[in-house]
Design an enzyme around this catalytic site. Structure first.
Site, PDB file in Angstrom:
ATOM      1  N   ASP A  71       0.165 -23.192 -42.646  1.00 39.50           N
ATOM      2  CA  ASP A  71       0.177 -22.663 -44.019  1.00 39.50           C
ATOM      3  C   ASP A  71       0.754 -23.640 -45.034  1.00 39.50           C
ATOM      4  OD1 ASP A  71      -0.044 -21.139 -46.236  1.00 39.50           O
ATOM      5  OD2 ASP A  71       1.265 -19.521 -45.574  1.00 39.50           O
ATOM      6  N   ASN A 119       6.211 -19.990 -40.369  1.00 40.91           N
ATOM      7  CA  ASN A 119       5.123 -20.927 -40.632  1.00 40.91           C
ATOM      8  C   ASN A 119       5.097 -22.072 -39.621  1.00 40.91           C
ATOM      9  OD1 ASN A 119       3.850 -19.661 -42.751  1.00 40.91           O
ATOM     10  ND2 ASN A 119       5.061 -20.689 -44.330  1.00 40.91           N
ATOM     11  N   ASP A 179       7.209 -24.778 -47.818  1.00 39.03           N
ATOM     12  CA  ASP A 179       7.483 -23.390 -47.406  1.00 39.03           C
ATOM     13  C   ASP A 179       7.665 -23.332 -45.893  1.00 39.03           C
ATOM     14  OD1 ASP A 179       7.867 -20.653 -47.847  1.00 39.03           O
ATOM     15  OD2 ASP A 179       5.748 -20.202 -47.548  1.00 39.03           O
TER      16      ASP A 179
END
Length: 322
Positions: A211, A200, A195
Site C-alpha cells: 500500500d 501495511n 504510511d
C-alpha cells in the site's frame, strides 16, 4: 459507474475491459480511502484490484506511485508491482482510474518480534536507496503546512466538535501545532512509503511492503517510527533493532530521531482531519461510528495534551541508552 456504490457487475466489467476475468471470490478488503477487492482469475491467479478515489490523486501522481514500485522491485525491494497491459499500469473505466496487483499471501508483521523488525529495517533501507535516486515531481512533501495547518482548517470547517469542548480542543491543538512546527526541520528528504505501519507489512519468509498510496517525499525516519510502541525502554530496544537492520544497507542520520514526536503529532492531527473530511462517505459513517461523538472529542483533548508533553520531552537517543 458510481465510486460509492461499486457493484460486483461494475467491478467485473471494469476488469474485463483490460482482459481480466473475475472467476470467483470477489471480496472487499479493509480499505477506506480507495475501494480494494481481492478475487480469483483462472488465467491470472489471485489478484487485487484498487479503484482510486476520485479527485484524491491525479493520474500523474498515481503513475509516480507505480514508478516508485517498479524501481523498488527492480532494486530487490520486496514490493508487489501492478500488472501492465500494453505498457500501462493505470486503467480507466467510465472515468474511474484503477490498477491490479498480484495478491500476496502471508500474515501481518509482528511489531514485537525483533527478528522481524530487523528484517523490516533492512527492507526500508533498500527502499530508501531507491528513494534517494528517484524524484517525485507530482507527489506532495510531508510538511507541517499540509499535515497540521491544512488539517486544522479542515477540522474547523468540517468537524462536529461540541461547543463546550471546542475551546479546549483548539487550545490544545494550536499548542501542538506550534511546538511540532518548531521542531520539524528535516535535513534530508527522499521518496518514502509514508504510511508504513504493521498493517501495511505482510510477512512471508520476510517482509513485503504494501500500500504505497500515500507515498511522497519526506524524512527517512517516517518509515520507521510507526513500528515503535510501549514504554520508552521498549521503544529504544525496538529502535536499536530496526536500525541494526537498516544500517546493514544504508546509513541512518541519527539527528532524525528528534523528528519522531513532531511526526507523531502530524499523524494524530492529520488522522482527525482525514475522518472529518471523509465523513460524507457512507463507508466512514459505517466503519467509524465513534467519530464525531462527544466522547471522541473529549478523548482527543486528552490525546493532544499528552502529545504536547511528548513534544516537550527529550527525544529518543540510542547514544544515551547504550
Amino acid at each position: 459507474m458510481n465510486y460509492y456504490q461499486l457493484t460486483p457487475d461494475a467491478i467485473a466489467d471494469a476488469l474485463m475491459s483490460v482482459g481480466i476475468h473475475v472467476d470467483s471470490g470477489l471480496m472487499a478488503l479493509n480499505s477506506y480511502e480507495n475501494r480494494v477487492y481481492r478475487f480469483k482469475s483462472d488465467t491470472d491467479g489471485a489478484l487485487v484490484a484498487k479503484f482510486y478515489r476520485p479527485q484524491r490523486w491525479s493520474r500523474q501522481q498515481i503513475q509516480e506511485e507505480h514508478d516508485f514500485l517498479f524501481a523498488s522491485a527492480k532494486a530487490g525491494v520486496r514490493v508487489a508491482v501492478p500488472i501492465k497491459r500494453e505498457q500501462n499500469s493505470i486503467f480507466a473505466y467510465n472515468n474511474m482510474l484503477f490498477a491490479v496487483w498480484p495478491a500476496l499471501s502471508g500474515r501481518q508483521l509482528e511489531a514485537d518480534n525483533l527478528d522481524q523488525l530487523e528484517a523490516f529495517g533492512e527492507q526500508i533501507a533498500r527502499l530508501h536507496q531507491v528513494g534517494e535516486r528517484i524524484t517525485l515531481n507530482h507527489r506532495p512533501q510531508l510538511t507541517t503546512e499540509d499535515y497540521l495547518l491544512r488539517a486544522r482548517a479542515v477540522l474547523q470547517q468540517k468537524a462536529e466538535i461540541p461547543k463546550k469542548l471546542s475551546s479546549a480542543f483548539f487550545k490544545q491543538l494550536d499548542a501542538v501545532i506550534d511546538r511540532a512546527s518548531a521542531l520539524y526541520h528535516p535535513r534530508q528528504q527522499l521518496a518514502i512509503h509514508c504510511d508504513c505501519h504493521a498493517s501495511n507489512v505482510l510477512w512471508n519468509d520476510g517482509p513485503w511492503l504494501l500500500d504505497f498510496d500515500d507515498c511522497r517525499t519526506g524524512p527517512a525516519v517516517q518509515d520507521l517510527w510507526m513500528m515503535l510502541s510501549g514504554s520508552r525502554q521498549e521503544q529504544l530496544i525496538q529502535l536499536d533493532t530496526l536500525l541494526a537492520g537498516y544500517e546493514n544497507i544504508r546509513e541512518f542520520d541519527s539527528s532524525e530521531l528528534a523528528l519522531i514526536e513532531p511526526l507523531r503529532a502530524m499523524r494524530i492531527v492529520n488522522y482527525m482531519a482525514w475522518l472529518a473530511a471523509r465523513w460524507s462517505d457512507p463507508a466512514f459513517v459505517l466503519n467509524f461510528p465513534w467519530f464525531n461523538t462527544e466522547e471522541y472529542w473529549q478523548q482527543q483533548v486528552g490525546v493532544l495534551a499528552e502529545q504536547l508533553q511528548h513534544l516537550d520531552a527529550a527525544p529518543l537517543s540510542l547514544t544515551s541508552w547504550n
